[in-house]
Design an enzyme around this catalytic site. Structure first.
Site, short mmCIF file in Angstrom:
data_model
loop_
_atom_site.label_atom_id
_atom_site.label_comp_id
_atom_site.label_asym_id
_atom_site.label_seq_id
_atom_site.Cartn_x
_atom_site.Cartn_y
_atom_site.Cartn_z
N ASP A 103 -1.44 -5.55 8.20
CA ASP A 103 -0.08 -5.24 7.74
C ASP A 103 0.87 -5.14 8.94
O ASP A 103 0.44 -4.91 10.07
CB ASP A 103 -0.06 -3.90 6.99
CG ASP A 103 -0.92 -3.94 5.74
OD1 ASP A 103 -1.14 -5.03 5.21
OD2 ASP A 103 -1.37 -2.85 5.33
N1 URA Z 1 -6.15 -2.29 5.22
C1 URA Z 1 -4.83 -2.01 5.08
O1 URA Z 1 -4.44 -1.27 4.20
N2 URA Z 1 -3.99 -2.57 5.96
C2 URA Z 1 -4.36 -3.38 6.96
O2 URA Z 1 -3.53 -3.84 7.74
C3 URA Z 1 -5.74 -3.64 7.09
C4 URA Z 1 -6.61 -3.09 6.20
#
Ligand code: URA
Length: 239
Positions: A103
């Site tokens: 993310d």
């Molecule tokens: N899980 C999440 O919620 N975000 C990420 O970036 C990676 C794994």
């Protein structure tokens, strides 16, 4: 076999028209002989190509480990945000893709490569490659939460999450190892136990561990041994 100009573009010697010009000027040799035709077919694995007297070596596959900082999107192009590819300054980024997605606000280990087969193997749901995340949470994890996270929680999918592993580091700090990669998976798992991720950083991906010498935003090429281990899937499963 491939065209000389295509090879030289991939080596970032210049654009196709610049390369045509370099050839005409006699700046390029193939196996010791000046080559004036930029559309000449070459064997990129065997032929020795030089530009201005310097030997170029062709790497069919390129592998980089990036310490992704927050605020950068895991994409190859974006109209608004800086992308992870924008951080690979000075690198031939042609055909490089991230293996999976972090993310925008997540930090940590991201593998980028043009080896599509490796990406496919690492991301295939059947392969269960481990990913370990460091998490700072809003609330303390109690034993029931740990049990739920480790044995499966409902994140709104058809099935519960697969077995995972929690390693407590502090009151609200822990490592979570999962071997799935659903959208926002870690954040959704924490929500499922009435908690919230405040900070998320990926520490490892299969056999690959984030190099602690890399500051956020820094990257390096993978070492031969790291590439070999990823391909062998050594240590890519915790159970
Ligand atoms: N899980 C999440 O919620 N975000 C990420 O970036 C990676 C794994």
């Amino acid at each position: 076999m491939m065209r000389l100009d295509k090879y030289l573009v991939s080596m970032q010697v210049g654009s196709r028209s610049e390369i045509k010009d370099f050839c005409k000027k006699g700046l390029i040799t193939v196996n010791g002989a000046v080559c004036k035709q930029s559309d000449t077919k070459i064997d990129e694995d065997k032929d020795e190509i030089t530009f201005k007297g310097k030997v170029l070596s062709y790497e069919k596959y390129r592998y980089y480990m990036l310490h992704k900082p927050a605020g950068v999107v895991t994409a190859t192009k974006d109209h608004h945000d800086k992308t992870v590819l924008d951080l690979l300054v000075g690198v031939n980024t042609k055909d490089l893709s991230p293996a999976g997605r972090l993310d925008k606000d997540t930090e940590g280990l991201l593998l980028l490569t043009n080896d599509g087969e490796l990406i496919h193997n690492l991301l295939s749901p059947k392969k269960h490659v481990d990913k370990t995340y460091y998490i700072k949470a809003r609330e303390t994890l109690n034993p029931e939460d740990i049990n739920a996270l480790e044995n499966g929680v409902d994140i709104g999918e058809d099935t519960l999450t697969l077995p995972a592993k929690v390693t407590l580091l502090g009151e609200k700090e822990f490592l979570l190892t999962i071997h799935e990669g659903k959208f926002h998976q870690v954040k959704r798992m924490l929500l499922a136990v009435n908690n919230e991720v405040l900070y998320l950083k990926r520490m490892s991906f299969g056999s690959l561990t984030l190099d602690e010498n890399l500051a956020p935003g820094e990257f390096r090429a993978l070492r031969e041994q790291e590439i070999k281990e990823l391909k062998m899937r050594k240590n890519n499963g915790f159970r």
